[in-house]
Design an enzyme around this catalytic site. Sequence first.
Site, mmCIF file in Angstrom:
data_model
loop_
_atom_site.group_PDB
_atom_site.id
_atom_site.type_symbol
_atom_site.label_atom_id
_atom_site.label_comp_id
_atom_site.label_asym_id
_atom_site.label_seq_id
_atom_site.Cartn_x
_atom_site.Cartn_y
_atom_site.Cartn_z
ATOM 1 N N LYS A 131 1.075 4.249 -2.949
ATOM 2 C CA LYS A 131 0.826 5.669 -2.717
ATOM 3 C C LYS A 131 2.059 6.512 -3.039
ATOM 4 O O LYS A 131 1.937 7.661 -3.476
ATOM 5 C CB LYS A 131 0.371 5.892 -1.273
ATOM 6 C CG LYS A 131 -1.017 5.335 -0.972
ATOM 7 C CD LYS A 131 -2.083 6.004 -1.822
ATOM 8 C CE LYS A 131 -3.484 5.529 -1.480
ATOM 9 N NZ LYS A 131 -4.535 6.226 -2.255
ATOM 10 N N TYR A 181 0.840 -1.208 0.000
ATOM 11 C CA TYR A 181 0.000 0.000 0.000
ATOM 12 C C TYR A 181 0.867 1.248 0.000
ATOM 13 O O TYR A 181 0.644 2.185 -0.778
ATOM 14 C CB TYR A 181 -0.915 -0.007 1.216
ATOM 15 C CG TYR A 181 -1.709 1.259 1.389
ATOM 16 C CD1 TYR A 181 -2.843 1.499 0.617
ATOM 17 C CD2 TYR A 181 -1.332 2.226 2.318
ATOM 18 C CE1 TYR A 181 -3.573 2.671 0.767
ATOM 19 C CE2 TYR A 181 -2.047 3.394 2.477
ATOM 20 C CZ TYR A 181 -3.166 3.607 1.703
ATOM 21 O OH TYR A 181 -3.883 4.775 1.856
#
Length: 345
Positions: free
Chosen positions: A223, A219
Site C-alpha cells: 500500500k 501488505y
Amino acid sequence: MDFVSKYMSCLSSWGLDLQPGLQSVGAAVLLATGGLFLASRVLTFVRVLLSLFVLPGKPLRSFGPKGSWAVVTGASDGLGKEFALQLARAGFNIVLVSRTASKLATLAEEITAKHSVQTRTLAMDFAANDDTDYEDLKTLVDGLDVSILINNVGKSHDIPVPFALTPEDEMTDIVTINCLGTLRATQLVIPGMMQRRRGLVLTMGSFGGLLPTPLLATYSGSKAFLQQWSTSLGSELEPYGITVELVQAYLITSAMSKVRRTSALIPSPRAFVSSVLSKIGRNGGSPTYSYSSSPYWSHGLMAYFLTCVLQPMGKLVVGQNRTMHEAIRKRALRKAEREKGKKST
C-alpha cells in the site's frame, strides 16, 4: 514581556550578551516564527474541516458524459460492488472485473434491473498474472469511452503474521494483486483517457500505506508502494485533464477486514463509497499528500492527527501499531484453536 525577559536571561546563560536592540529584534523574530507556525497549523486544520464537512468534490459528470463507462476491479463484493452500484446509479455503464464469474453475473443482473445502463463482465484472477487475462481486458475496454477506473482489487494477510513466518504464496499474492494487478489494469485503461483528455483513476489505498504496520509488513509495503506510484501518476496525467486519486482508508466492514459491525470509525461500504464519490478532488484529512484523499469524516480526522500531529514513522507510533497487531494475532490464533477443537469433537 515576560517572554522577552526569559529570552534575554536564556541568552545570557549561554554567554550571548547581545545589545538591547538586537535582543528585542531576536525576541520579535521568535514570536513571529512561533505565531506563523501556529497560524499555519490552525489554517491547515480549518482546511481539513472544510474539505471533510463543507466543500463538495468534483461532479462525476466532469469525467465523462452519461453513457460512458466505469471499470471496477475487485467488483464482486464489498467496496467494489458498492462502487459499481453507485456509479451505475449515476448513469455510468459498468465493466465488472473480478475472480468469480457467478458473482459477477449476479451483480450485472442487479445493476441492469435497477438502472438503465449496460454492463460487461470479465472473470479474471489477478493473482495469476496471466497475460491472456490482460489481453481479454484490453479487448473488452478497447473502443469503449472509459471515463472512470476504480482500482479496488486487493488482498491482505489472513491474520497478522510476522514477516519471517509469512507463507510465500500469501506474500506473492499480495504483491501481485495489490501492485502488479493495479499497474497493469491502469496501463491498459489510461491511453484512451489521455486521448480524450479527461477521466478519473481512483485507487484504494490504506492507512497501512501511511503507517508502517508490523505483522502486516508485506501488505503495508504494497500500500505504501501504491501511495508513491499513484502520487507520481497523478502529476504525470494532470496535464491530460485526468484526475488521479489514492483513497486512504481505515477499516470498513468487509470480508477483507473481517469486521462485521459498523461504528463511527468503521463505516459500511455504502457510506464509505458515497463519501469518496462526493469528495473527488478534495484531500479530506490528508492535506500534506497530493493526489490523495481521506474523505470519510472519521478516517479523515484520524489521518490528519496521525500524519500532521504525530510522527507516523516514529518508533512510538510503529511500536503501538505492532502491539495492537500482536494482540489481534493472539486472538485470531485462539479462535482458530477453539474452532479446531469443536471440529474434532
